[in-house]
Enzyme design. Structure first.
Site, mmCIF file in Angstrom:
data_model
loop_
_atom_site.group_PDB
_atom_site.id
_atom_site.type_symbol
_atom_site.label_atom_id
_atom_site.label_comp_id
_atom_site.label_asym_id
_atom_site.label_seq_id
_atom_site.Cartn_x
_atom_site.Cartn_y
_atom_site.Cartn_z
ATOM 1 N N PRO A 86 95.174 107.496 66.996
ATOM 2 C CA PRO A 86 96.246 106.636 67.424
ATOM 3 C C PRO A 86 95.861 105.322 67.157
ATOM 4 C CG PRO A 86 94.639 107.512 69.315
ATOM 5 C CD PRO A 86 94.332 108.210 68.169
ATOM 6 N N ARG A 150 108.065 119.854 53.841
ATOM 7 C CA ARG A 150 109.497 120.270 53.469
ATOM 8 C C ARG A 150 110.166 119.139 52.257
ATOM 9 N NH1 ARG A 150 112.790 116.726 55.748
ATOM 10 N NH2 ARG A 150 114.636 118.056 56.250
ATOM 11 N N ASP A 164 118.586 113.574 54.863
ATOM 12 C CA ASP A 164 117.970 113.585 56.162
ATOM 13 C C ASP A 164 118.075 111.795 56.653
ATOM 14 O OD1 ASP A 164 116.651 115.733 55.821
ATOM 15 O OD2 ASP A 164 114.620 114.919 55.309
HETATM 16 N N1 ADE Z 1 94.852 111.996 68.088
HETATM 17 C C1 ADE Z 1 95.091 111.322 69.416
HETATM 18 N N2 ADE Z 1 96.212 110.716 69.465
HETATM 19 C C2 ADE Z 1 96.849 110.703 68.155
HETATM 20 C C3 ADE Z 1 97.948 110.031 67.685
HETATM 21 N N3 ADE Z 1 98.834 109.339 68.397
HETATM 22 N N4 ADE Z 1 98.219 109.965 66.359
HETATM 23 C C4 ADE Z 1 97.213 110.737 65.492
HETATM 24 N N5 ADE Z 1 96.139 111.439 65.811
HETATM 25 C C5 ADE Z 1 95.992 111.276 67.289
#
Ligand code: ADE
Length: 241
Positions: A86, A150, A164
């Site tokens: 994240p 894809r 897209d």
């Molecule tokens: N691992 C935990 N949360 C994540 C996210 N939001 N994006 C990528 N990997 C993650």
């Protein structure tokens, strides 16, 4: 293209690689997807892959030595290693296009509280799929693999992704199929007219309208041509009433 997914939970990917477009792309040889179990690279007898955080605190941290061995055994100088976290740069269609040009993409999935900080020195970049926290990187790796696969030649018809949402900087125009009338809702007459010029204009205008209404931020970055400027003026007037 080769995609290697380094994970503690390879079974999570079973449905992902065994169904639909991804399955067909693998069968056609468009992409080769390998699932690599990080646990294989643990050297202790209980196959530990994590440990308690130095300095104390909740949860477990993925160990640098295990992950490093796994990366070294499964990559070469052509690999591009992306860590799912994240804390990474937020993923988007531009990044998908960039990754789709690689020969070998390696996706490293974390689990538990997080990665030992030193693991970051073994990856090329960090990517997040949005501002929320998942229990692990596996779902993020599926999101990235799916959006990349894809885009590969012969995975789907090229025209399918040329239009897209996002690929031209606007949201995609509305699509319809039979029945022509359903629950009082009718397919717009222009789409049944057979007049290709009018259909094209309708689609361009509705694509602009959707973007204007749902994602005006995208319009700020989009360079309108003369025709699009005229259509957008009409839309703004129409949307006032
Ligand atoms: N691992 C935990 N949360 C994540 C996210 N939001 N994006 C990528 N990997 C993650």
């Amino acid at each position: 293209m080769k995609i290697k997914i380094l994970t503690l939970f390879p079974d999570m990917f079973t449905g992902f690689i065994d169904e639909s477009i991804i399955k067909r792309a693998i069968e056609k040889g468009v992409v080769e997807v390998s699932l690599i179990d990080i646990r294989q690279y643990s050297q202790d007898k209980h196959k530990h892959v994590d440990d308690t955080p130095c300095g104390g605190g909740a949860g477990m941290v993925m160990a640098v030595d295990v992950v490093d061995r796994c990366i070294k055994a499964n990559t070469n100088e052509h690999s591009h290693i992306v860590m799912m976290t994240p804390q990474g740069e937020t993923y988007n269609q531009k990044k998908a296009l960039e990754l789709s040009k690689l020969d070998e993409l390696v996706l490293l999935c974390g689990h538990y509280e997080g990665f030992d900080e030193r693991i970051r020195s073994y990856v090329d970049e960090e990517v997040s799929i949005g501002d929320f926290v998942l229990t692990g990187g596996e779902i993020a790796a599926m999101v990235i693999s799916d959006s990349v696969i894809r885009l590969l030649d012969h995975a789907i018809r090229k025209e399918s992704h040329m239009e897209d949402s996002f690929s031209i900087g606007l949201l995609e125009y509305p699509q319809y199929t039979r029945p022509i009338e359903y629950d009082g809702m009718r397919v717009p007459d222009v789409l049944l007219s057979g007049n290709h010029k009018n259909i094209e204009t309708f689609r361009k205008k509705e694509s602009l309208r959707r973007t204007y209404k749902k994602r005006p931020d995208l319009l700020n970055k989009y360079k309108l041509n003369k025709e699009e400027e005229k259509l957008l003026k009409e839309i703004i007037e129409e949307e006032k009433v």
